[in-house]
Design an enzyme around this catalytic site. Structure first.
Site, PDB file in Angstrom:
ATOM      1  N   ARG A   9       0.849  -1.204   0.000  1.00 66.26           N
ATOM      2  CA  ARG A   9       0.000   0.000   0.000  1.00 66.26           C
ATOM      3  C   ARG A   9       0.875   1.241   0.000  1.00 66.26           C
ATOM      4  O   ARG A   9       1.924   1.276   0.628  1.00 66.26           O
ATOM      5  CB  ARG A   9      -0.879   0.022   1.254  1.00 66.26           C
ATOM      6  N   VAL A  10       0.405   2.271  -0.732  1.00 65.31           N
ATOM      7  CA  VAL A  10       0.995   3.606  -0.640  1.00 65.31           C
ATOM      8  C   VAL A  10      -0.140   4.597  -0.417  1.00 65.31           C
ATOM      9  O   VAL A  10      -1.264   4.380  -0.861  1.00 65.31           O
ATOM     10  CB  VAL A  10       1.816   3.991  -1.910  1.00 65.31           C
ATOM     11  N   SER A  11       0.158   5.681   0.299  1.00 61.83           N
ATOM     12  CA  SER A  11      -0.876   6.642   0.684  1.00 61.83           C
ATOM     13  C   SER A  11      -1.266   7.597  -0.432  1.00 61.83           C
ATOM     14  O   SER A  11      -2.370   8.114  -0.450  1.00 61.83           O
ATOM     15  CB  SER A  11      -0.407   7.462   1.888  1.00 61.83           C
ATOM     16  N   THR A  12      -0.352   7.855  -1.370  1.00 64.39           N
ATOM     17  CA  THR A  12      -0.677   8.776  -2.463  1.00 64.39           C
ATOM     18  C   THR A  12      -0.431   8.093  -3.793  1.00 64.39           C
ATOM     19  O   THR A  12       0.355   7.153  -3.893  1.00 64.39           O
ATOM     20  CB  THR A  12       0.179  10.058  -2.409  1.00 64.39           C
ATOM     21  N   GLN A  15       3.278   7.982  -5.111  1.00 66.37           N
ATOM     22  CA  GLN A  15       4.243   7.044  -4.547  1.00 66.37           C
ATOM     23  C   GLN A  15       4.202   5.722  -5.323  1.00 66.37           C
ATOM     24  O   GLN A  15       3.221   5.403  -5.978  1.00 66.37           O
ATOM     25  CB  GLN A  15       3.922   6.791  -3.073  1.00 66.37           C
TER      26      GLN A  15
END
Length: 198
Positions: A9-12, A15
């Site tokens: 997972r990445v928040s943005t 990324q």
């Protein structure tokens, strides 16, 4: 047959999950069993690919993540999640936890997971405290906090006010200057307060 289910997972959206995916594949996760969320915060309870990864977990399977913060922010939530996996007969393996990988299926792994989850939450709260403290100090010192710079100068606001006083509709003038009507009224009032007259 037991499987390794990988989650990254990445928040943005800017990324990349390339490094996480490479680590998960190197740990033995098959590409077909890899679930990736892009632009999804760890604070959110529902994450589409994470939910799919959990649905794919069967008894005896292990969910594999690269770091603890891929799961979430709160120690309580992470521990509840680890307990839920245990009750389903599934394991959790964190690849980069304390210098090595930790498997919650073992008593030592479970203990390390609990400690590291508490430390991860503490680190998150310390960061938040630092940011809040920094904002307060900048505010007290009268420094700018960032945000959008003013696009229109006071001179441009004076010109807009003159047009409105000359009979032009305020909404049209504001639109022509690239601002909302509310911004026009707010800026013209501020200018009037500042100078005494417009």
């Amino acid at each position: 047959m037991t499987k390794l289910i990988g989650y990254a997972r990445v928040s943005t959206r800017q990324q990349s999950t390339d490094r996480q995916q490479a680590d998960l594949l190197a740990a033995g996760v098959r590409r077909d069993d890899l679930y990736v969320d892009h632009g999804v915060s760890g604070a959110r309870a529902s994450r589409p690919k994470f939910d799919e990864a959990l649905a794919a977990l069967m008894e005896g399977d292990t969910l594999v993540i690269t770091t603890l913060d891929r799961l979430g922010r709160s120690t309580q939530n992470m521990l509840a999640f680890a307990d839920e996996l245990r009750s389903r007969g599934a394991g959790l393996r964190v690849l980069n936890l304390g210098g090595g990988d930790v498997d919650t299926a073992t008593p030592m792994g479970s203990m390390l997971f609990t400690i590291m989850a508490a430390l991860a939450q503490m680190e998150h709260e310390i960061k938040r405290e630092r940011v809040t403290d920094s904002i307060n100090k900048r505010r007290e010192a009268g420094k700018a906090l960032g945000g959008r710079p003013r696009r229109l100068t006071d001179s441009q606001i004076r010109s807009a006010v003159s047009l409105v006083k000359g009979g032009e509709p305020a909404a049209q003038v504001a639109r022509d200057f690239g601002m909302s009507r509310a911004t026009f009224y707010r800026r013209s009032r501020a200018l009037a307060d500042q100078q005494g007259v417009v």
